[in-house]
Structures are given as structure tokens and as C-alpha cells.
Design an enzyme around this catalytic site. Structure first.
Site, mmCIF file in Angstrom:
data_model
loop_
_atom_site.group_PDB
_atom_site.id
_atom_site.type_symbol
_atom_site.label_atom_id
_atom_site.label_comp_id
_atom_site.label_asym_id
_atom_site.label_seq_id
_atom_site.Cartn_x
_atom_site.Cartn_y
_atom_site.Cartn_z
ATOM 1 N N SER A 256 4.183 1.422 -3.432
ATOM 2 C CA SER A 256 3.256 0.336 -3.741
ATOM 3 C C SER A 256 2.953 0.367 -5.221
ATOM 4 O O SER A 256 2.844 1.455 -5.814
ATOM 5 C CB SER A 256 1.961 0.487 -2.946
ATOM 6 O OG SER A 256 0.950 -0.381 -3.447
ATOM 7 N N TYR B 189 -4.454 5.792 0.318
ATOM 8 C CA TYR B 189 -3.235 4.981 0.300
ATOM 9 C C TYR B 189 -2.499 5.122 -1.026
ATOM 10 O O TYR B 189 -1.279 5.341 -1.056
ATOM 11 C CB TYR B 189 -3.589 3.522 0.550
ATOM 12 C CG TYR B 189 -2.403 2.582 0.559
ATOM 13 C CD1 TYR B 189 -1.546 2.528 1.659
ATOM 14 C CD2 TYR B 189 -2.139 1.755 -0.532
ATOM 15 C CE1 TYR B 189 -0.458 1.668 1.669
ATOM 16 C CE2 TYR B 189 -1.056 0.897 -0.533
ATOM 17 C CZ TYR B 189 -0.211 0.851 0.575
ATOM 18 O OH TYR B 189 0.869 0.008 0.567
#
Length: 260
Positions: free
Chosen positions: A154, A167
Site C-alpha cells: 500500500s 495496517y
């Protein structure tokens, strides 16, 4: 669904390839499988969302794609092993793995508010699961002689998104693991790369506040919303022979929000 420009451009690029896509029930995972199938690959999609997964496989087959579904839990080592065995048996081997399965769970909380149990779950799925899935697929990818692993990271791990620590940390680990795995697996002619998408319009990002979407869009070099097709072409490329000498790299796909 009609073929899009990405599908037309990659037509035949993965002919004869056998690809496993985790987190394939919906969102980016399903689009990766769809584009791989349109490019000529036979695909297995794997996910914990059983009903959505089987429906997605039906949709792919209705489009003429060779597709099968396997229900699995990425937090379970045993389930990962069973998934790979089933996928390799159905496909007759394995040429590509797209490690897309992941969870967020930590959104909206500052680092001093984050629950330890949430942190551990995110790490179990996103980090340990990616490692175990890659390890389980290694023998089949080695036997292929032209194996490819694409790990989904990401761009939040490239710019340090706040209030998303577990995350972001997990996706940073995925990037680091991809480099190390590329060195270890290169001897078996397996490429390993990471793709770091920006905020993309899929089911998994529906919880993201409108102002965050606007932040991304306004600060991209290409100022528009990001859609799954923006990422699918890159993943298909990394699964193909066009990228046989590309390994250990991080592809930031975000319209220039982060230039890596």
C-alpha cells in the site's frame, strides 16, 4: 462485463499461465483474477468470504475464464497449505501468485489507542499470511520454471498514513519481505515484486471518509479517482514474461500521489 482497455492491451499475455489470487472474492483481488483470465490465464481465487467467493468464480466462468474458487483463512497455516494444494491440483501446477488477501481493522485509532489484539490479527493475516502463502507456493512456482509472486502492499507505507498504524506497518513489512524473498527465490527463477496502490474505489475502502478521497485526488499528479483497472495492468505485467528480469521492486500505483 465488457473487456476494458487494460484487458485489450494484455490479451494473450498470460496464455497458459496458472495463477492463484488470494482475497479474490471482491474488490482488487477479483479484478486481478479477471484481468489475468482475460489475458489467457487459468485462475483460482481464494478468500474467507465463501458466498461472495463462489459467486465471483461463477461470474468469471460466465465470462469464459477458467476459474475455480477455494475457501481459506489466511490467518491459519493449515488452511493456507490446503488452499495451495487444492489450487495446484486444479490448475495442474502454478506459475503465479498474487498475495492480495489482507485486513485493515486498525483504521481511525491513534497508536496509543490501538488494541494489541487488533495489531496481532493484522500482522497474522497481512504479514505472516503473506509469508506462509509464498512459502507454500514456492515448490510449485519452482517447478514452473517461470514463477512470479506479486505482493500487494500500500502506498500508505510509503508516506506514513496516520491513525492506521497496524495496517501501514504490515504493508511496510510486505515491501521488505518482497525484497528478501526476491533474493532467496531468484535462484529458482521466481520473481517477487510488490505493488503499492493508492486509495482505490473498491468495497474495502467504502469506510474511508470523503475528505480522505478528496485529499488523494487533489494531490495526485493525475487528478482523478483511482479505480481497479489502474492497478490490474501492473499486476498482469508482473505475472508475465515481459517482467522476467524485474524482481525485488516496489511499484507505486497511485497517480503520482507518492513518487517512489
Amino acid at each position: 462485463m465488457q473487456p476494458d482497455q487494460v484487458s485489450i492491451a494484455t490479451q494473450g499475455l498470460l496464455k497458459g499461465r496458472r495463477v492463484l489470487v488470494t482475497g479474490g472474492a471482491r474488490g482488487l483481488g477479483l479484478e486481478f483474477a479477471r484481468h489475468a483470465g482475460r489475458a489467457g490465464a487459468a485462475v483460482v481465487i481464494a478468500d474467507i468470504l465463501a458466498n461472495e467467493l463462489h459467486a465471483a468464480a461463477e461470474d468469471l466462468r460466465a465470462e469464459g475464464i477458467q476459474a475455480q474458487s477455494v475457501v481459506f483463512d489466511q490467518s491459519s497455516p493449515e488452511s493456507i497449505t490446503d488452499c495451495v494444494v487444492q489450487a495446484a491440483q486444479w490448475l495442474g501446477g502454478l506459475d503465479g501468485l498474487v498475495n492480495n488477501a489482507a485486513i485493515t481493522n486498525s483504521g481511525g485509532k491513534a497508536l496509543n489507542e490501538l488494541d494489541i489484539d487488533v495489531w496481532d490479527k493484522v500482522m497474522a493475516v497481512n504479514v505472516r499470511g503473506t509469508w506462509l502463502m509464498s512459502r507454500a507456493c514456492w515448490p510449485a512456482l519452482k517447478a514452473s520454471g517461470r514463477g512470479s509472486i506479486v505482493n500487494l502492499a500500500s502506498d500508505t507505507s510509503l508516506w506514513g498514513a496516520q491513525n492506521l498504524l497496524a495496517y501501514v506497518a504490515s504493508k511496510g513489512a510486505v515491501i521488505a519481505m518482497s525484497r528478501s524473498m526476491a533474493r532467496e527465490m531468484g535462484v529458482d527463477n521466481i520473481t517477487v515484486n510488490a505493488v503499492a496502490p493508492g486509495l482505490t474505489l473498491v468495497e474495502a475502502t467504502e469506510y474511508v471518509p470523503k475528505h480522505r478521497h478528496e485529499l488523494y485526488e487533489g494531490q495526485r499528479a493525475i487528478q482523478r479517482q483511482q479505480v481497479p483497472d489502474d492497478v490490474s495492468g501492473v499486476v498482469t505485467f508482473l505475472l508475465s514474461d515481459l517482467s522476467r528480469f524485474v524482481t525485488g521492486q516496489v511499484m507505486a500505483v497511485n497517480g503520482g500521489f507518492v513518487m517512489h
